[in-house]
Motif scaffolding. Structure first.
Motif, PDB file in Angstrom:
ATOM      1  N   TYR A   1      20.298  55.367  64.175  1.00  0.00           N
ATOM      2  CA  TYR A   1      20.994  54.226  64.455  1.00  0.00           C
ATOM      3  C   TYR A   1      22.139  54.436  65.467  1.00  0.00           C
ATOM      4  O   TYR A   1      22.324  53.857  66.635  1.00  0.00           O
ATOM      5  CB  TYR A   1      21.503  53.557  63.259  1.00  0.00           C
ATOM      6  CG  TYR A   1      22.205  52.157  63.722  1.00  0.00           C
ATOM      7  CD1 TYR A   1      21.822  50.936  63.989  1.00  0.00           C
ATOM      8  CD2 TYR A   1      23.844  52.501  64.041  1.00  0.00           C
ATOM      9  CE1 TYR A   1      22.705  50.060  64.452  1.00  0.00           C
ATOM     10  CE2 TYR A   1      24.688  51.347  64.375  1.00  0.00           C
ATOM     11  CZ  TYR A   1      23.982  49.923  64.408  1.00  0.00           C
ATOM     12  OH  TYR A   1      24.921  49.145  64.834  1.00  0.00           O
TER      13      TYR A   1
ATOM     14  N   ASN B   1      22.046  45.921  59.874  1.00  0.00           N
ATOM     15  CA  ASN B   1      23.228  46.554  58.800  1.00  0.00           C
ATOM     16  C   ASN B   1      22.579  47.589  58.037  1.00  0.00           C
ATOM     17  O   ASN B   1      23.041  48.586  57.616  1.00  0.00           O
ATOM     18  CB  ASN B   1      23.765  45.282  58.257  1.00  0.00           C
ATOM     19  CG  ASN B   1      24.922  44.726  59.100  1.00  0.00           C
ATOM     20  OD1 ASN B   1      25.895  45.321  59.280  1.00  0.00           O
ATOM     21  ND2 ASN B   1      24.826  43.305  59.296  1.00  0.00           N
ATOM     22  N   ALA B   2      21.337  47.325  57.591  1.00  0.00           N
ATOM     23  CA  ALA B   2      20.578  48.200  56.370  1.00  0.00           C
ATOM     24  C   ALA B   2      20.304  49.578  57.059  1.00  0.00           C
ATOM     25  O   ALA B   2      20.444  50.644  56.478  1.00  0.00           O
ATOM     26  CB  ALA B   2      19.322  47.497  55.965  1.00  0.00           C
TER      27      ALA B   2
ATOM     28  N   ARG C   1      21.075  56.791  59.679  1.00  0.00           N
ATOM     29  CA  ARG C   1      22.387  56.751  60.178  1.00  0.00           C
ATOM     30  C   ARG C   1      22.456  57.298  61.522  1.00  0.00           C
ATOM     31  O   ARG C   1      22.922  56.602  62.414  1.00  0.00           O
ATOM     32  CB  ARG C   1      23.523  56.939  59.246  1.00  0.00           C
ATOM     33  CG  ARG C   1      23.332  56.398  58.051  1.00  0.00           C
ATOM     34  CD  ARG C   1      24.459  56.806  57.107  1.00  0.00           C
ATOM     35  NE  ARG C   1      25.929  55.930  57.756  1.00  0.00           N
ATOM     36  CZ  ARG C   1      27.059  56.277  57.076  1.00  0.00           C
ATOM     37  NH1 ARG C   1      27.139  57.229  55.914  1.00  0.00           N
ATOM     38  NH2 ARG C   1      28.174  55.914  57.916  1.00  0.00           N
TER      39      ARG C   1
ATOM     40  N   MET D   1      27.856  46.320  52.994  1.00  0.00           N
ATOM     41  CA  MET D   1      27.305  46.438  54.130  1.00  0.00           C
ATOM     42  C   MET D   1      28.311  47.034  55.203  1.00  0.00           C
ATOM     43  O   MET D   1      29.436  46.657  55.314  1.00  0.00           O
ATOM     44  CB  MET D   1      26.828  45.309  54.726  1.00  0.00           C
ATOM     45  CG  MET D   1      25.530  44.662  54.007  1.00  0.00           C
ATOM     46  SD  MET D   1      23.892  45.580  54.322  1.00  0.00           S
ATOM     47  CE  MET D   1      22.831  44.839  53.176  1.00  0.00           C
ATOM     48  N   THR D   2      27.734  47.739  56.042  1.00  0.00           N
ATOM     49  CA  THR D   2      28.735  48.291  57.257  1.00  0.00           C
ATOM     50  C   THR D   2      28.524  47.464  58.194  1.00  0.00           C
ATOM     51  O   THR D   2      27.621  46.916  58.689  1.00  0.00           O
ATOM     52  CB  THR D   2      28.126  49.765  57.736  1.00  0.00           C
ATOM     53  OG1 THR D   2      27.992  50.648  56.656  1.00  0.00           O
ATOM     54  CG2 THR D   2      28.975  50.377  58.869  1.00  0.00           C
TER      55      THR D   2
ATOM     56  N   ARG E   1      20.061  61.828  50.193  1.00  0.00           N
ATOM     57  CA  ARG E   1      21.447  61.757  51.295  1.00  0.00           C
ATOM     58  C   ARG E   1      20.904  62.330  52.650  1.00  0.00           C
ATOM     59  O   ARG E   1      21.523  61.795  53.623  1.00  0.00           O
ATOM     60  CB  ARG E   1      22.466  62.359  50.509  1.00  0.00           C
ATOM     61  CG  ARG E   1      22.834  62.116  49.397  1.00  0.00           C
ATOM     62  CD  ARG E   1      24.130  62.928  48.945  1.00  0.00           C
ATOM     63  NE  ARG E   1      25.331  62.694  49.649  1.00  0.00           N
ATOM     64  CZ  ARG E   1      26.549  63.571  49.439  1.00  0.00           C
ATOM     65  NH1 ARG E   1      26.439  64.057  48.299  1.00  0.00           N
ATOM     66  NH2 ARG E   1      27.375  63.425  50.345  1.00  0.00           N
TER      67      ARG E   1
ATOM     68  N   ALA F   1      22.060  50.889  59.683  1.00  0.00           N
ATOM     69  CA  ALA F   1      23.320  51.591  59.855  1.00  0.00           C
ATOM     70  C   ALA F   1      23.882  52.194  58.634  1.00  0.00           C
ATOM     71  O   ALA F   1      24.489  53.480  58.666  1.00  0.00           O
ATOM     72  CB  ALA F   1      24.268  50.559  60.514  1.00  0.00           C
ATOM     73  N   ASP F   2      23.379  51.601  57.723  1.00  0.00           N
ATOM     74  CA  ASP F   2      23.944  52.242  56.256  1.00  0.00           C
ATOM     75  C   ASP F   2      23.154  53.369  55.953  1.00  0.00           C
ATOM     76  O   ASP F   2      23.202  53.877  54.706  1.00  0.00           O
ATOM     77  CB  ASP F   2      24.068  51.129  55.239  1.00  0.00           C
ATOM     78  CG  ASP F   2      25.370  50.402  55.210  1.00  0.00           C
ATOM     79  OD1 ASP F   2      26.287  50.545  55.833  1.00  0.00           O
ATOM     80  OD2 ASP F   2      25.417  49.190  54.759  1.00  0.00           O
TER      81      ASP F   2
ATOM     82  N   GLN G   1      19.072  59.636  54.186  1.00  0.00           N
ATOM     83  CA  GLN G   1      20.064  58.397  54.686  1.00  0.00           C
ATOM     84  C   GLN G   1      20.996  58.840  55.962  1.00  0.00           C
ATOM     85  O   GLN G   1      21.223  57.926  56.956  1.00  0.00           O
ATOM     86  CB  GLN G   1      20.970  58.205  53.488  1.00  0.00           C
ATOM     87  CG  GLN G   1      20.351  57.697  52.343  1.00  0.00           C
ATOM     88  CD  GLN G   1      21.257  57.282  51.189  1.00  0.00           C
ATOM     89  OE1 GLN G   1      22.252  57.944  51.032  1.00  0.00           O
ATOM     90  NE2 GLN G   1      21.087  56.282  50.330  1.00  0.00           N
TER      91      GLN G   1
ATOM     92  N   GLN H   1      20.080  52.583  54.596  1.00  0.00           N
ATOM     93  CA  GLN H   1      19.418  52.201  53.328  1.00  0.00           C
ATOM     94  C   GLN H   1      17.737  51.954  53.847  1.00  0.00           C
ATOM     95  O   GLN H   1      16.967  51.941  53.112  1.00  0.00           O
ATOM     96  CB  GLN H   1      19.737  50.757  53.155  1.00  0.00           C
ATOM     97  CG  GLN H   1      21.313  50.848  52.618  1.00  0.00           C
ATOM     98  CD  GLN H   1      21.804  49.452  52.214  1.00  0.00           C
ATOM     99  OE1 GLN H   1      21.801  48.504  52.972  1.00  0.00           O
ATOM    100  NE2 GLN H   1      21.907  49.278  50.772  1.00  0.00           N
TER     101      GLN H   1
END
Length: 542
Positions: free
Chosen positions: A61, A128-129, A58, A1-2, A51, A131-132, A54, A134
């Motif tokens: 966020y 967290n998810a 990100r 996790m980031t 990608r 920011a990653d 994703q 996911q």
């Protein structure tokens, strides 16, 4: 996790290199767009899609953190905007600022009001998810919707565990699957329904009337309290019966089945092919029609009579095509409007010259009259608030002295009045963040009001703007004419074709002297240009 942490420096300034990083981001995006996917293998195309999505999550966020920073620095107010929502809508060009702000408040890191230190997000596991990369925006909203339904009486530790559970599942589920999983989670938290009380039911009650679709229809959705559900169910039980309130059957009884002739209902039911949903729709329509006709809504609302008020172009009415618009902003096809006009009271709006209708009061009164409101509604774009960023319909607006305000000596004349919703009406003034208005006196926008958002001293001025709606029917007709000209060539001018003469149609040989006088007068009026070249004068022959 980031790990989620503030990227600000100790003195609160922006991190060094942010503009350069954004320049690099622009360069990378340009290169991605120029490179394309045609030369990639199937596996590489598939991986690129994953990608990129994703990266979008990100960046979203990260963009939410920018919203937090702008809000903390009061940038919306400095730029003249009334709220963060307006700043997001107009400055950041976001399509759904309300949803984005809700997402931000649930997953972004806000500073502590006292110490300035970053606080944990409201939903940290979900943040967290996000920011990653996911989960995406749709997953985030699905999780938030589930968590918002947790009864308020549930203990805090249970709510935290529930957030971690559903956020963990969101990484692998689609938004629809998240909703299904949320139902199971909520059932586990409150299996017998004892924690869901009147507070929760009142909090969840809603009825949404969505925007009109292209065909003029609109979707209604909502969550009813048990009390309203009981009333609606009882109403539908007696009004939404087969054979009742059928707009396609002139012999169909209206109102409640309890008051109708059983034989008439039975005969109409034999002809009724409507679905249960259509029966419900027609029952509600019949009820509201009865409410309006009986005057149960009162005599006036914001100066307009409690009626279905419609404006329509005369040309559209004659050719039975196009759309009319109501004072509530609803568009009605002219073909559907014509049956509604049977018992209508027509009004003629005259814009250039004063008529017997009192439209000019000077300083004699402050509030606009019904007649002034109707004329304002009949103006171009008069069916909505005149603020360029607003679509509040005429039934929810006030009349604003746009050119010179009443307190400054403005006159209550129709040429000085413009519709303004309560929110924008209260935003008019000479301070930063308020609006300055004036009436356009000449040109194609004559009769419209301009709105200019005031900025702080030293800031670049904002331009004047007008709530000018595109004239779709006119533009379509122009484009259609151009297309036909491109295909078939220009149409001949009216003077290039022989006009059919009246003497070739009307035979006056057996007319009486009185008939000849009347016909001559009518034809003389119709052919005042009869002496023009190509149009021989009328000859009456006996």
């Amino acid at each position: 996790m980031t790990a989620i942490a503030s990227t600000d420096t100790a003195d609160g300034s922006s991190p060094a290199g942010m503009p350069e990083l954004l320049d690099e981001l622009d360069t990378v995006v340009d290169r991605l767009q120029a490179t394309g996917f045609t030369r990639l293998t199937d596996t590489e195309v598939d991986d690129a899609g994953v990608r990129i999505e994703q990266a979008i999550a990100r960046l979203t966020y990260t963009g939410n953190q920018q919203i937090v920073e702008a809000d903390q620095r009061d940038l919306p107010r400095k730029a003249g905007y009334r709220s963060v929502i307006d700043y997001m809508k107009h400055r950041l060009r976001m399509a759904y600022p309300g949803k984005r702000l809700k997402q931000t408040r649930a997953t972004a890191t806000y500073p502590d009001a006292t110490t300035g230190q970053p606080l944990e997000p409201v939903h940290p596991t979900l943040a967290n998810a996000f920011a990653d990369g996911q989960v995406g925006s749709a997953h985030v909203h699905a999780v938030i919707d589930v968590l918002d339904q947790i009864p308020h009486a549930v203990d805090h530790d249970i709510k935290v565990a529930a957030e971690r559970t559903i956020a963990e599942q969101a990484v692998h589920l689609t938004p629809d699957q998240i909703t299904d999983a949320g139902f199971r989670l909520l059932g586990y938290l409150d299996p017998d329904g004892t924690l869901a009380d009147d507070t929760n039911r009142r909090r969840r009650r809603n009825v949404y009337l969505n925007r009109q679709r292209a065909d003029g229809t609109a979707k209604v959705s909502g969550t009813l309290t048990p009390e309203l559900l009981a009333r609606v169910s009882m109403f539908l039980a007696v009004w939404a019966k087969p054979g009742m309130n059928n707009p396609n059957d002139p012999e169909s009884p209206t109102g409640s089945i309890e008051d109708a002739d059983p034989d008439a209902v039975a005969a109409a039911a034999e002809r009724d092919d409507r679905s249960p949903a259509q029966l419900n729709h027609d029952a509600f329509n019949a009820l509201l029609r009865a409410v309006l006709e009986d005057g149960m809504l009162g005599k006036s609302h914001r100066g307009l009579p409690i009626q279905v008020i419609v404006k329509v172009d005369h040309s559209d009415l004659v050719r039975e095509a196009g759309y009319a618009v109501t004072a509530t902003g609803t568009q009605i096809p002219v073909t559907d409007l014509i049956p509604m006009l049977a018992d209508a009271q027509p009004w003629l709006a005259v814009f250039k010259d004063a008529t017997a209708v009192p439209l000019y009061f000077g300083r004699g009164r402050r509030l606009a009259t019904r007649e002034q409101r109707l004329v304002s509604f009949a103006r171009p774009d008069g069916h909505v608030c005149s603020n360029p960023d607003c679509c509040v319909p005429a039934t929810h607006v006030e009349m604003h002295h746009a050119h010179i305000d009443w307190v400054d000596g403005g006159l209550t004349d129709v040429t000085n009045l413009t519709p303004a919703c309560t929110r924008h009406h209260h935003m008019i003034g000479n301070q930063p963040g308020q609006f300055t208005t004036r009436m356009v006196r000449e040109g194609p926008d004559e009769g419209r009001a301009t709105w200019q958002l005031n900025t702080e001293p030293g800031a670049p001025p904002n331009p004047e703007r007008i709530n000018r709606r595109p004239d779709i029917p006119r533009r379509f007709a122009e484009h259609l004419q151009h297309v036909r000209t491109e295909i078939h060539g220009p149409e001949p001018e009216s003077g290039d074709e022989m006009r059919l003469q009246m003497r070739q149609i009307i035979d006056l040989r057996d007319a009486t002297p009185v008939e000849l006088v009347v016909a001559s007068a009518l034809l003389d009026h119709a052919y005042r240009d009869s002496g023009r070249e190509g149009h021989p004068p009328f000859e009456a022959r006996r």
